[in-house]
Design an enzyme around this catalytic site. Structure first.
Site, PDB file in Angstrom:
ATOM      1  N   CYS A 142       0.827  -1.214   0.000  1.00 52.24           N
ATOM      2  CA  CYS A 142       0.000   0.000   0.000  1.00 52.24           C
ATOM      3  C   CYS A 142       0.866   1.271   0.000  1.00 52.24           C
ATOM      4  O   CYS A 142       1.592   1.518  -0.948  1.00 52.24           O
ATOM      5  CB  CYS A 142      -0.982  -0.034   1.172  1.00 52.24           C
ATOM      6  SG  CYS A 142      -2.382   1.112   0.940  1.00 52.24           S
ATOM      7  N   HIS A 235      -4.441  -4.751   0.040  1.00 54.85           N
ATOM      8  CA  HIS A 235      -4.162  -5.373   1.337  1.00 54.85           C
ATOM      9  C   HIS A 235      -4.645  -6.819   1.352  1.00 54.85           C
ATOM     10  O   HIS A 235      -5.598  -7.165   2.051  1.00 54.85           O
ATOM     11  CB  HIS A 235      -4.845  -4.595   2.463  1.00 54.85           C
ATOM     12  CG  HIS A 235      -4.209  -3.287   2.773  1.00 54.85           C
ATOM     13  ND1 HIS A 235      -3.051  -3.182   3.526  1.00 54.85           N
ATOM     14  CD2 HIS A 235      -4.557  -2.024   2.427  1.00 54.85           C
ATOM     15  CE1 HIS A 235      -2.718  -1.898   3.640  1.00 54.85           C
ATOM     16  NE2 HIS A 235      -3.613  -1.187   2.982  1.00 54.85           N
ATOM     17  N   GLU A 237      -3.363  -9.098   2.804  1.00 62.90           N
ATOM     18  CA  GLU A 237      -3.101  -9.665   4.137  1.00 62.90           C
ATOM     19  C   GLU A 237      -4.232  -9.380   5.124  1.00 62.90           C
ATOM     20  O   GLU A 237      -4.227  -9.935   6.237  1.00 62.90           O
ATOM     21  CB  GLU A 237      -1.783  -9.104   4.689  1.00 62.90           C
ATOM     22  CG  GLU A 237      -1.855  -7.690   5.259  1.00 62.90           C
ATOM     23  CD  GLU A 237      -1.860  -6.588   4.219  1.00 62.90           C
ATOM     24  OE1 GLU A 237      -1.924  -5.400   4.605  1.00 62.90           O
ATOM     25  OE2 GLU A 237      -1.807  -6.908   3.004  1.00 62.90           O
TER      26      GLU A 237
END
Length: 312
Positions: A142, A235, A237
């Site tokens: 990001c 993102h 994750e």
């Protein structure tokens, strides 16, 4: 293989309850294996949450990993106990003479500031430069991805009229690229950001390759140096409830611009559970990065990383 973590790291207990096997330093020391050394520079405010999210994905690899956490001397986080930072985080002077197979740099909640206006910019860019000679492959997430592309290639970020917030479909530009082995033709990933980068501007740099994009969310993954650096604007994750927690936080602040995260809640109803559309892609993404760009590319003698060229 499990992930080797510092003893008593909170993520160990959290992930054990999810039946994810992680290993403490003590047990790992009895195995005659050279684990891959992974360094994580965690710039997020809720550090324990981010640690757990990343380790959850890294732990799915069959490779044994040794995880270390890096913090900044020029910035003291306000949302993480100082005892946690002192116990589990190293500062750059402690690691600058070391070499690592892989390096992950998280996002940070500073995206609306000019890059040079971030108080730790000088320290951070010094770490970016260091990684090029001390790490086999680096994965920037990001804001960190935007920051690294700006530092190395002058790629600017642009403010958005409306926050990109939700879970969006993406496509792959080069299906043969190893990072996408096993991917479907269309896959989902979460985004949560107020700025973007220009695909046209990136395409003007032959050193950069746009690997994946989204019609709505824009550029998703960019590679340079044959895979020694990846810049990921989303993102993958994120845990199932991360976007919900962000939405709830902003609603409680009374922000007028808050919108529901797209493609997230069942029936678009925030009273219902989120529908997780990105978990399989997230696991494949991290496993492929570890396998093809860390494990298969890194030298056994880490000091030889300085001799590596581009991974092409």
């Amino acid at each position: 293989m499990p992930v080797n973590l510092p003893d008593k790291l909170p993520a160990i207990e959290i992930l054990s309850k999810e039946h994810i096997f992680v290993m403490s330093d003590l047990r790992a020391s009895t195995q005659d294996i050279r684990p891959l050394k992974i360094l994580i520079l965690n710039l997020m405010p809720l550090k324990i949450t981010t640690e757990t999210d990343l380790i959850r994905l890294l732990s799915n690899s069959p490779l044994q990993l040794e995880i270390e956490f890096l913090g900044l001397k020029s910035h003291t986080p306000k949302n993480t106990p100082i005892e946690h930072l002192q116990t589990f985080y190293k500062t750059f002077p402690k690691v600058k003479e070391s070499y690592y197979d892989g390096f992950i740099v998280t996002g940070a909640p500073v995206e609306l500031l000019p890059f040079e206006g971030v108080r730790y910019w000088q320290e951070l860019t010094g770490i970016f430069d260091w990684a090029r000679t001390h790490v086999t492959s680096t994965y920037y997430i990001c804001w960190a991805g935007q920051a690294a592309m700006y530092h190395f290639y002058g790629i600017r970020k642009y403010p958005l009229d409306k926050k990109i917030f939700g879970v969006f479909p993406h496509t792959v530009n080069d299906k043969a690229f190893p990072l996408f082995r096993g991917f479907d033709d269309e896959f989902f990933a979460p985004h949560s950001r107020h700025t973007t980068v220009s695909a046209e501007e990136i395409s003007q740099h032959p050193e950069l390759t746009i690997l994946s994009q989204s019609e709505e969310a824009g550029v998703y993954i960019v590679a340079s140096r044959g895979g020694r650096e990846f810049y990921v604007t989303g993102h993958s994750e994120y845990s199932p409830l991360t976007l919900h927690n962000e939405y709830t936080r902003d609603m409680q602040k009374g922000l007028d611009s808050v919108e529901l995260p797209k493609n997230y809640y069942k029936d678009n109803d925030p009273q219902k559970q989120p529908v997780v559309l990105w978990r399989s892609h997230a696991n494949l993404l991290f496993i492929n990065w570890l396998n093809y760009f860390v494990y298969q590319a890194t030298p056994f003698d880490l000091k030889k990383i300085k001799e590596l060229g581009d991974l092409t």
